[in-house]
Design an enzyme around this catalytic site. Structure first.
Site, mmCIF file in Angstrom:
data_model
loop_
_atom_site.group_PDB
_atom_site.id
_atom_site.type_symbol
_atom_site.label_atom_id
_atom_site.label_comp_id
_atom_site.label_asym_id
_atom_site.label_seq_id
_atom_site.Cartn_x
_atom_site.Cartn_y
_atom_site.Cartn_z
ATOM 1 N N ARG A 235 0.808 -1.261 0.102
ATOM 2 C CA ARG A 235 0.060 -0.075 -0.039
ATOM 3 C C ARG A 235 0.736 1.520 0.016
ATOM 4 O O ARG A 235 1.740 1.359 0.774
ATOM 5 C CB ARG A 235 -0.879 -0.057 1.264
ATOM 6 C CG ARG A 235 -2.160 -0.966 1.150
ATOM 7 C CD ARG A 235 -3.090 -0.382 -0.002
ATOM 8 N NE ARG A 235 -4.285 -1.148 -0.032
ATOM 9 C CZ ARG A 235 -4.340 -2.315 -0.951
ATOM 10 N NH1 ARG A 235 -3.164 -2.548 -1.719
ATOM 11 N NH2 ARG A 235 -5.474 -2.848 -0.941
ATOM 12 N N ASP A 259 4.610 -0.250 -7.012
ATOM 13 C CA ASP A 259 3.361 -0.516 -7.617
ATOM 14 C C ASP A 259 2.261 0.247 -7.147
ATOM 15 O O ASP A 259 1.184 0.405 -7.677
ATOM 16 C CB ASP A 259 3.151 -2.000 -7.760
ATOM 17 C CG ASP A 259 1.859 -2.444 -8.295
ATOM 18 O OD1 ASP A 259 1.729 -2.096 -9.671
ATOM 19 O OD2 ASP A 259 0.952 -2.997 -7.729
ATOM 20 N N GLU A 264 -2.103 7.682 -4.556
ATOM 21 C CA GLU A 264 -2.031 7.004 -5.846
ATOM 22 C C GLU A 264 -3.449 7.351 -6.691
ATOM 23 O O GLU A 264 -3.552 7.414 -7.968
ATOM 24 C CB GLU A 264 -1.802 5.565 -6.052
ATOM 25 C CG GLU A 264 -2.765 4.886 -5.573
ATOM 26 C CD GLU A 264 -2.651 3.306 -5.119
ATOM 27 O OE1 GLU A 264 -1.312 2.739 -5.018
ATOM 28 O OE2 GLU A 264 -3.620 2.434 -5.410
ATOM 29 N N HIS A 297 -0.555 -0.071 -9.786
ATOM 30 C CA HIS A 297 -0.962 -0.619 -8.952
ATOM 31 C C HIS A 297 -1.646 -1.957 -9.723
ATOM 32 O O HIS A 297 -2.917 -2.112 -9.586
ATOM 33 C CB HIS A 297 -2.254 -0.066 -8.024
ATOM 34 C CG HIS A 297 -2.851 -0.753 -7.005
ATOM 35 N ND1 HIS A 297 -3.320 -0.158 -6.009
ATOM 36 C CD2 HIS A 297 -2.948 -2.083 -6.643
ATOM 37 C CE1 HIS A 297 -3.609 -0.979 -5.075
ATOM 38 N NE2 HIS A 297 -3.185 -2.039 -5.412
HETATM 39 P P1 NAD Z 1 -1.858 -11.286 4.398
HETATM 40 O O1 NAD Z 1 -2.814 -10.966 5.450
HETATM 41 O O2 NAD Z 1 -1.871 -12.713 3.919
HETATM 42 O O3 NAD Z 1 -0.322 -11.156 5.005
HETATM 43 C C1 NAD Z 1 0.144 -9.993 5.588
HETATM 44 C C2 NAD Z 1 1.081 -10.059 6.716
HETATM 45 O O4 NAD Z 1 1.289 -8.994 7.423
HETATM 46 C C3 NAD Z 1 0.616 -11.324 7.838
HETATM 47 O O5 NAD Z 1 1.412 -12.322 8.018
HETATM 48 C C4 NAD Z 1 0.599 -10.113 9.174
HETATM 49 O O6 NAD Z 1 0.851 -10.989 10.476
HETATM 50 C C5 NAD Z 1 1.508 -9.311 8.933
HETATM 51 N N1 NAD Z 1 1.511 -8.034 9.347
HETATM 52 C C6 NAD Z 1 0.597 -7.241 9.757
HETATM 53 N N2 NAD Z 1 0.836 -6.126 10.541
HETATM 54 C C7 NAD Z 1 1.983 -6.040 10.532
HETATM 55 C C8 NAD Z 1 3.250 -5.216 10.946
HETATM 56 N N3 NAD Z 1 2.937 -3.907 11.450
HETATM 57 N N4 NAD Z 1 4.457 -5.550 10.927
HETATM 58 C C9 NAD Z 1 4.590 -6.718 10.155
HETATM 59 N N5 NAD Z 1 4.065 -7.761 9.839
HETATM 60 C C10 NAD Z 1 2.617 -7.216 9.869
HETATM 61 O O7 NAD Z 1 -1.741 -10.490 3.097
HETATM 62 P P2 NAD Z 1 -1.071 -10.670 1.783
HETATM 63 O O8 NAD Z 1 -2.286 -11.406 0.882
HETATM 64 O O9 NAD Z 1 -0.013 -11.391 1.679
HETATM 65 O O10 NAD Z 1 -1.278 -9.208 1.288
HETATM 66 C C11 NAD Z 1 -0.480 -8.208 1.824
HETATM 67 C C12 NAD Z 1 -0.742 -6.691 1.533
HETATM 68 O O11 NAD Z 1 -0.681 -6.602 -0.169
HETATM 69 C C13 NAD Z 1 -2.451 -6.380 1.251
HETATM 70 O O12 NAD Z 1 -2.940 -6.186 2.581
HETATM 71 C C14 NAD Z 1 -2.619 -5.483 0.278
HETATM 72 O O13 NAD Z 1 -2.549 -4.188 0.912
HETATM 73 C C15 NAD Z 1 -1.550 -5.737 -0.554
HETATM 74 N N6 NAD Z 1 -1.983 -6.222 -2.008
HETATM 75 C C16 NAD Z 1 -1.471 -5.448 -2.946
HETATM 76 C C17 NAD Z 1 -1.764 -5.814 -4.232
HETATM 77 C C18 NAD Z 1 -1.360 -5.127 -5.558
HETATM 78 O O14 NAD Z 1 -2.137 -5.402 -6.464
HETATM 79 N N7 NAD Z 1 -0.355 -4.193 -5.393
HETATM 80 C C19 NAD Z 1 -2.822 -6.882 -4.252
HETATM 81 C C20 NAD Z 1 -3.198 -7.849 -3.213
HETATM 82 C C21 NAD Z 1 -2.521 -7.235 -2.000
HETATM 83 C C1 COI Z 2 -5.759 -5.890 -3.329
HETATM 84 O O1 COI Z 2 -6.214 -6.881 -3.676
HETATM 85 O O2 COI Z 2 -5.825 -5.601 -1.950
HETATM 86 C C2 COI Z 2 -5.112 -4.879 -4.355
HETATM 87 O O3 COI Z 2 -4.411 -4.044 -3.898
HETATM 88 C C3 COI Z 2 -5.595 -5.118 -5.740
HETATM 89 C C4 COI Z 2 -6.303 -3.878 -6.218
HETATM 90 C C5 COI Z 2 -7.090 -4.409 -7.239
HETATM 91 C C6 COI Z 2 -7.295 -3.238 -5.313
#
Ligand code: NAD
Ligand code: COI
Length: 334
Positions: A235, A259, A264, A297
């Site tokens: 994020r 990304d 954004e 993103h």
């Molecule tokens: P997840 O919930 O499986 O993993 C998140 C991890 O972060 C967990 O293991 C949790 O214990 C840890 N965590 C939480 N707070 C923390 C902190 N303050 N310090 C250290 N560790 C901490 O989530 P995920 O599926 O791995 O996704 C992670 C993030 O990626 C999502 O929350 C989302 O914001 C982002 N994301 C981005 C995209 C994209 O297209 N760029 C897509 C999907 C998700």
């Molecule tokens: C998420 O799945 O959290 C993402 O960041 C992907 C986006 C399409 C919102």
């Protein structure tokens, strides 16, 4: 039963039509517009809504849905940071997300951004565009020489680790919760400070909360190695863009792969013609640098991910409407 979907893109339609065929008891309506107070009325007659947007979900939109008797929302993505849980609870909404649609999509994008930074691909491309087919000065670095600090070892972070290990990188990790597999491999360090001090490359995979907004700030950057690379596919608000710019100016940071960006929503999803026209001075500053790679993103954006996002969100919404408790239900009291 009727489900109404917001923000539907053309590339989502085949999966949505497939889901409709497999669920003939559900009527599906949709729009390409996002969910706002004004567009909430489009869902009139529906029992639940499926939605995807990166902008905040306004209380007015939730109130308008509730007035129509809709209190089941299923988002098609992972992050729930654009919801105010207090609003959801006060208005009695149930929310599901798609916690695992394809961690590989984001993890592969992360490691690609890293690789493009390590091999100075933007500079090589510029040289190529200028007809310059020489080598210097774009000498690169190999993954196997890098210590990569992975912050967040959830679904995405763990795939990133696996891919990086395939390239021979040394991985260290930090998470408030210790995953048994990562623990068994002895990858965890005790603190973020350890990650900052030891990593040549740092990659973020944690959700955004009020408590970790701008976790990568001037103080964090000061503790990092000189010449560190930072990659963020989680994020934008995890990084203070002013501190990032200062770190790049001071050459403390050798490059960044982003990304997601602070603010954004001002620029992503729109066509600007040229980066000269970007309306945010920090984003424009970052975009103009050859050692900063920005993607809009789109780390998630693969055929597999998009298909799963539709299927799992619609399944979840149907389950909510039927009074079930899908395992995608978000605990909004946390
Ligand atoms: P997840 O919930 O499986 O993993 C998140 C991890 O972060 C967990 O293991 C949790 O214990 C840890 N965590 C939480 N707070 C923390 C902190 N303050 N310090 C250290 N560790 C901490 O989530 P995920 O599926 O791995 O996704 C992670 C993030 O990626 C999502 O929350 C989302 O914001 C982002 N994301 C981005 C995209 C994209 O297209 N760029 C897509 C999907 C998700
Ligand atoms: C998420 O799945 O959290 C993402 O960041 C992907 C986006 C399409 C919102």
């Amino acid at each position: 039963m009727k489900i109404f979907a917001y923000g539907i893109r053309d590339d989502e339609k085949p999966s949505m039509e497939k889901w409709e065929k497999e669920n003939p008891d559900v009527e599906v309506g949709y729009t390409d517009q996002l969910l706002t107070q004004e567009t909430a009325k489009l869902a009139d007659g529906a029992n639940g809504v499926v939605t995807l947007q990166t902008t905040p979900y306004e209380r007015g939109a939730l109130e308008a849905l509730k007035e129509q008797g809709i209190q089941s929302i299923s988002i098609r993505n992972v992050g729930v940071d654009n919801f105010n849980f207090k609003d959801l609870n006060e208005l009695g909404f149930k929310l599901t997300n798609v916690p695992v649609y394809s961690p590989n999509a984001i993890a592969e994008h992360t490691v690609l951004l890293m690789g493009r930074l390590l091999r100075r691909v933007p500079e090589v491309d510029t040289k190529f565009d200028n007809g310059d087919f020489t080598w210097a000065p774009t000498i690169g670095k190999e993954y196997r020489e890098q210590t990569v600090g992975v912050i967040g070892t959830g679904h995405i972070g763990r795939v990133v680790i696996k891919i990086l290990q395939g390239f021979g990188a040394k991985v260290i990790a930090y998470d408030v919760y210790h995953n048994p597999d990562i623990e068994k491999q002895g990858l965890y360090v005790d603190s973020l400070e350890d990650i900052y001090k030891q990593s040549d490359v740092i990659t973020l995979h944690v959700p955004l909360f009020d408590s970790n907004k701008y976790m990568i700030n001037e103080k964090a950057i000061e503790q990092m190695k000189d010449g560190v690379f930072i990659v963020n596919c989680a994020r934008g608000e995890l990084i203070d863009s002013e501190a990032l710019i200062k770190g790049l100016d001071d050459k403390k940071i050798a490059g960044a792969g982003l990304d997601v960006l602070d603010r954004e929503n001002r620029v992503f999803g729109k066509k600007w013609g040229s980066i000269d026209n970007l309306p945010d001075s920090d984003i424009k500053n970052l975009a103009e640098r050859e050692n900063v790679i920005i993607t809009p993103h789109n780390a998630f954006y693969t055929e597999t991910a998009v298909h799963n996002m539709i299927k799992i969100s619609f399944d979840s919404n149907k389950a909510l409407i039927e009074g079930q408790t899908p395992d995608t239900l978000i605990d909004t009291n946390k």
